[in-house]
Scaffold this active site. Structure first.
Site, PDB file in Angstrom:
ATOM      1  N   TRP A  65     -15.427  11.742 -13.323  1.00  0.00           N
ATOM      2  CA  TRP A  65     -14.573  11.482 -12.157  1.00  0.00           C
ATOM      3  C   TRP A  65     -13.969  12.758 -11.589  1.00  0.00           C
ATOM      4  CZ3 TRP A  65      -9.539  13.033 -12.517  1.00  0.00           C
ATOM      5  CH2 TRP A  65      -8.982  13.188 -13.792  1.00  0.00           C
ATOM      6  N   GLU A  79       0.835  -1.208   0.000  1.00  0.00           N
ATOM      7  CA  GLU A  79       0.000   0.000   0.000  1.00  0.00           C
ATOM      8  C   GLU A  79       0.869   1.257   0.000  1.00  0.00           C
ATOM      9  OE1 GLU A  79      -3.345   0.020  -0.458  1.00  0.00           O
ATOM     10  OE2 GLU A  79      -2.873  -2.088  -0.814  1.00  0.00           O
ATOM     11  N   TRP A 100     -20.239  11.170 -20.199  1.00  0.00           N
ATOM     12  CA  TRP A 100     -20.631  11.534 -18.837  1.00  0.00           C
ATOM     13  C   TRP A 100     -21.951  12.286 -18.854  1.00  0.00           C
ATOM     14  CZ3 TRP A 100     -17.688   8.883 -15.810  1.00  0.00           C
ATOM     15  CH2 TRP A 100     -16.321   8.714 -16.064  1.00  0.00           C
ATOM     16  N   TRP A 116       1.711   1.732  -3.514  1.00  0.00           N
ATOM     17  CA  TRP A 116       0.718   2.433  -4.325  1.00  0.00           C
ATOM     18  C   TRP A 116       0.892   3.946  -4.207  1.00  0.00           C
ATOM     19  CZ3 TRP A 116      -2.435   1.102  -8.150  1.00  0.00           C
ATOM     20  CH2 TRP A 116      -2.742  -0.237  -8.326  1.00  0.00           C
ATOM     21  N   TRP A 145      -8.887   8.270  -8.270  1.00  0.00           N
ATOM     22  CA  TRP A 145     -10.143   8.520  -8.968  1.00  0.00           C
ATOM     23  C   TRP A 145     -10.098   7.993 -10.403  1.00  0.00           C
ATOM     24  CZ3 TRP A 145     -15.010   9.723  -7.805  1.00  0.00           C
ATOM     25  CH2 TRP A 145     -15.264  10.130  -6.493  1.00  0.00           C
ATOM     26  N   ASN A 188     -10.382   3.515   3.024  1.00  0.00           N
ATOM     27  CA  ASN A 188     -10.037   3.300   1.618  1.00  0.00           C
ATOM     28  C   ASN A 188     -11.046   2.423   0.877  1.00  0.00           C
ATOM     29  OD1 ASN A 188      -8.059   3.517  -0.644  1.00  0.00           O
ATOM     30  ND2 ASN A 188      -8.010   1.305  -0.383  1.00  0.00           N
TER      31      ASN A 188
END
Length: 489
Positions: free
Chosen positions: A370, A286, A317, A289, A393, A352
């Site tokens: 987004w 993590e 969208w 990331w 996102w 998360n």
């Protein structure tokens, strides 16, 4: 050879940015080791070209982080000078004011920051001032981790494999024992004059009750996590009802603790056998990331504004302000979504797993761009990081690097049943549903009227009905994604 006294007399400026700590701060260590009088400065720059203005929750954190840093520096013999305005102009002026012979800073990786730093370094060095930058805020420098063809990685797993193969991250540096602070008069803004804290209204009560900004708070949080969360991390990290996550993200975002400090506090535990190897490795991944997101931002500077995958520029969208407003307020009619959005508003943070659920709901069931979600998180998260927020996102939307497949559309009811099985998380943040039996808690619209009445729930009044049918929303999303495939063909 002894140092030139005339050179030693000239001061050294340490420019603090997203590294608000005194331990493991290579720029500060270099300044102290130089033997020069040290001037520590923070520039509040919301106006330079392409600099992204901080959101309201980040401003709250910044105020308290700067206050804590000033106290830490004072204990070592220095002070924190505050300047506001274009950072380049502020540093140039300070160099003249204190007759600086050196300016030190830790590197940053966003395009605006790099542009400011590069121009300033060139100008100051041309004027005879020593300028040095240091590797401090990511484990691996972006230029050091490349594919075999020399390009940046676009997929996490090979990126992390290459990063780990490049060597063990360096050990963190200790804090200076003392700092020989500059003894002349240096003008500084008063932190209170920056008005970073909310006053009308003061909405930060939940933040104050939840967080302790500053390096001491970061170290305390790390110790709590190692004791309470890490031993079961791999098994429980997706459970928002359990204290398994580190909650270090805001401390790392503002650099109150370095990734090297975190790494070397956690990684050895797998070797000693104190904590299971799987739990340690999952947590380190993590952290990986976070690294991946910062590398992406370095190589793709428009990560927060442009689709990483250009094919998404044609995505259909929908502009639905009512949907976005209900999502922001935690009034969608889906308890796990509403719990997450209310936790965010109250504390400036969200678990998360819940972040993924609420993001998927907005961009897939709601077909909302987004960027609307990214902007809301940017304003409301205390850990709003220009790298992590944008990369996450785009990952959920499917437009980003190593993105989730387009057909991965989280069902909030199933997610809630799996990761909040007893409903403790939902009951905490959606108290109007607290008395519903667990069987109906995550989908109250299916509960018998008698059960709703007994729990004091009136759908459409005390709690909203679902804003969209999940099956219909899923089918609409899949149809929208199909248009991308047709467009590509």
């Amino acid at each position: 050879m002894p140092a030139d006294p005339s050179v030693q007399h000239r001061s050294a400026i340490v420019w603090f940015r997203d590294d608000l700590r005194v331990a493991d701060h290579p720029a500060l260590t270099a300044a102290v080791d130089s033997g020069r009088p040290v001037v520590c400065v923070y520039c509040f720059d919301q106006v330079s070209a392409d600099v992204r203005r901080l959101g309201a929750a980040s401003l709250w954190w910044l105020h308290h982080a700067l206050a804590a840093l000033d106290q830490d520096l004072a204990a070592l013999g220095a002070r924190l000078v505050l300047r506001r305005g274009p950072a380049g102009d502020a540093i140039r002026a300070l160099v003249r004011e204190v007759d600086a012979g050196a300016v030190y800073w830790n590197r940053r990786y966003d395009a605006a920051g790099i542009a400011i730093d590069s121009a300033l370094k060139t100008e100051l060095k041309a004027g005879g001032c020593e300028v040095k930058s240091f590797h401090a805020n990511v484990l691996y420098e972006p230029q050091a981790i490349r594919t075999q063809t020399g390009g940046p990685f676009r997929v996490f797993t090979p990126f992390w494999r290459a990063a780990r193969a490049s060597g063990v991250p360096r050990r963190p540096l200790p804090a200076p024992v003392a700092i020989a602070g500059f003894d002349g008069a240096v003008a500084s803004d008063a932190l209170e004059d920056w008005r970073l804290l909310p006053t009308a209204p003061d909405w930060a009560g939940g933040l104050r009750a939840t967080w302790t900004p500053g390096a001491a708070g970061a170290q305390s949080q790390l110790a709590r996590f190692i004791a309470d969360g890490l031993p079961n991390y791999a098994d429980e990290r997706d459970r928002p009802d359990l204290p398994a996550t580190s909650r270090l993200s805001p401390h790392m975002r503002f650099g109150e603790i370095s990734p090297f400090e975190v790494w070397h506090a956690v990684a050895p535990l797998a070797l000693t056998g104190d904590i299971g190897h799987a739990h340690v490795e999952k947590f380190l991944a993590e952290v990986g990331w976070r690294e991946f997101a910062h590398h992406l931002l370095h190589h793709f500077p428009a990560l927060a504004t442009e689709n990483f995958q250009p094919a998404f520029d044609a995505f259909p969208w929908r502009a639905d302000e009512a949907f976005v407003a209900a999502w922001r307020k935690g009034l969608t009619g889906y308890p796990i979504i509403d719990a997450g959005m209310r936790e965010l508003w109250a504390t400036g943070w969200m678990h998360n797993r819940v972040r993924m659920i609420v993001a998927s709901f907005l961009v897939k069931h709601g077909l909302q761009d987004w960027r609307a979600g990214e902007a809301w998180f940017w304003d409301t998260l205390v850990d709003a990081c220009p790298a992590n927020n944008a990369a996450s996102w785009q990952w959920v939307a499917g437009s980003g690097a190593d993105a989730a497949p387009y057909f991965r559309i989280f069902n909030p009811v199933l997610q809630a049943a799996k990761f909040d099985p007893e409903g403790a998380y939902v009951r905490r943040w959606v108290p109007e549903l607290a008395d519903l039996p667990a069987k109906w808690l995550h989908e109250p619209w299916k509960a018998p009227r008698s059960v709703l009445a007994a729990a004091g729930v009136t759908l459409g009044a005390t709690y909203p009905t679902p804003i969209i049918d999940l099956d219909a929303g899923r089918e609409r999303a899949l149809a929208a994604f199909a248009t991308l495939k047709a467009h590509a063909a």
